[in-house]
Scaffold this motif. Structure first.
Motif: not given
Length: 379
Positions: A274, A302, A307, A315, A320, A323-324
């Motif tokens: 992220v 995303v 995010a 983070a 990623l 949060v996608s």
């Protein structure tokens, strides 16, 4: 590569044949027109033939059939000339208001538009001339049914031809006017807009003349004539209004670009964190991030809110993918398109997903949401 347009739905009604590769459709409203016009023609038939009883309505029906044959020839002329000029007719339809010819695409040039439009009224005027020549020749005796039919053919074709040449949409004369403005200004949308506004003036003028002319001569307009005048004026106003609104929408579509309805995006590898994705997007000025599969195809995008909710201290270690939102196959459009082509491509892609990725040369350049398309067109 452009995406094919889905076929337009056919008008409701009965298909009675095919001409020039297009179906000939009789709409249910045509039956209403036949019944009403047969009744209204009865008085004229009595005067011309001296007939009484059921024979009057048989001849009146023949009047109406002759009228719609003339209308069909009018529409057939539109279709045949259009096809000869590279514009395929989609259907010929006989309706309450006469008829219309639908096409699978727009005319390629202003000259084609004008030629296709004007040929219909010309056919009617030629037919009117033929019928009138027969009457003038004396070959048909007055007071006979044949004389009445020749008279009806001359009058109705003359009226249809002249009326359709009035320069306002949705009449053929309006299409000629639109083509003339298009040819002079090189702006097709402006031509349609001008002809549409003139058509609105024509609609009001038809009603005013239909009502005011008998009164100016000292007479009164009967209820039936008033209703017909109102219906015809409403039909013309509706058609002209649709042309005006359509030209405005076309103008809005022509001005749509990827920048106006999408957000700049960047593609990153699926194993990016992220923090890494956020830093990279900021460095290139992107607002959205798209995850790419190992073969380089967009696999997910995303969720910005998700995010942003990831604490800064984790983070860098949060993948990623956490949060996608996954993207289905086909959620990609050509980012080099613009105007109506871009809107069409996005509209087709968003039938399966509310979010699509725009790519140019294999590189992610934008993210488009269905709601943004509507906002861009309205804007």
């Amino acid at each position: 590569m452009s995406t094919p347009r889905p076929p337009a739905p056919r008008s409701p009604g009965w298909v009675i044949g095919r001409v020039a590769g297009a179906p000939v459709v009789v709409a249910p409203s045509w039956l209403v027109a036949v019944a009403v016009l047969t009744f209204l023609s009865a008085g004229t038939v009595r005067i011309l033939t001296g007939l009484e009883g059921s024979a009057v309505y048989v001849v009146s029906l023949a009047f109406v059939v002759l009228l719609f044959v003339s209308v069909f020839l009018h529409e057939l002329a539109h279709g045949l000339v259009a096809k000869a000029r590279g514009q395929q007719p989609q259907e010929f339809v006989l309706t309450l208001w006469g008829g219309h010819t639908a096409f699978g695409g727009e005319a390629p040039t202003a000259a084609t538009t004008a030629l296709v439009a004007v040929v219909g009224p010309i056919v009617n005027l030629v037919l009117a001339g033929v019928f009138w020549a027969v009457l003038r020749s004396g070959a048909v005796d007055r007071g006979t049914v044949l004389f009445a039919l020749m008279w009806s053919g001359a009058v109705t074709n003359g009226f249809v031809g002249v009326f359709n040449l009035i320069p306002g949409l949705p009449l053929d004369g309006g299409r000629v006017l639109a083509a003339l403005v298009w040819g002079v200004t090189k702006d097709q949308v402006k031509g349609t807009l001008v002809a549409g506004w003139v058509g609105r003036v024509v609609a009001v003028g038809v009603f005013v003349v239909a009502v005011g002319y008998p009164m100016a001569l000292g007479g009164r307009i009967d209820l039936v004539s008033l209703l017909w005048a109102a219906m015809i004026a409403a039909f013309l106003w509706s058609g002209a209004g649709a042309a005006v609104q359509g030209s405005r929408l076309r103008r809005a579509l022509d001005q749509v670009t990827l920048a106006s309805m999408g957000r700049p995006a960047v593609g990153v590898a699926h194993d990016t964190s992220v923090a890494q994705a956020g830093a990279y997007a900021a460095s290139v000025g992107a607002q959205e991030v798209v995850l790419l599969s190992p073969d380089g195809r967009p696999a997910a995008y995303v969720d910005r809110h998700a995010a942003a909710a990831v604490p800064a201290d984790v983070a860098g270690t949060t993948p990623l993918t956490a949060v996608s939102v996954p993207l289905p196959g086909g959620a990609v459009v050509d980012g080099s398109l613009a105007g109506a082509e871009l809107v069409r491509a996005v509209s087709q892609a968003t039938q399966h997903t509310p979010v699509v990725v725009a790519m140019v040369g294999g590189r992610v350049v934008g993210l488009v949401r269905a709601a943004d398309v509507v906002a861009a067109i309205r804007g």
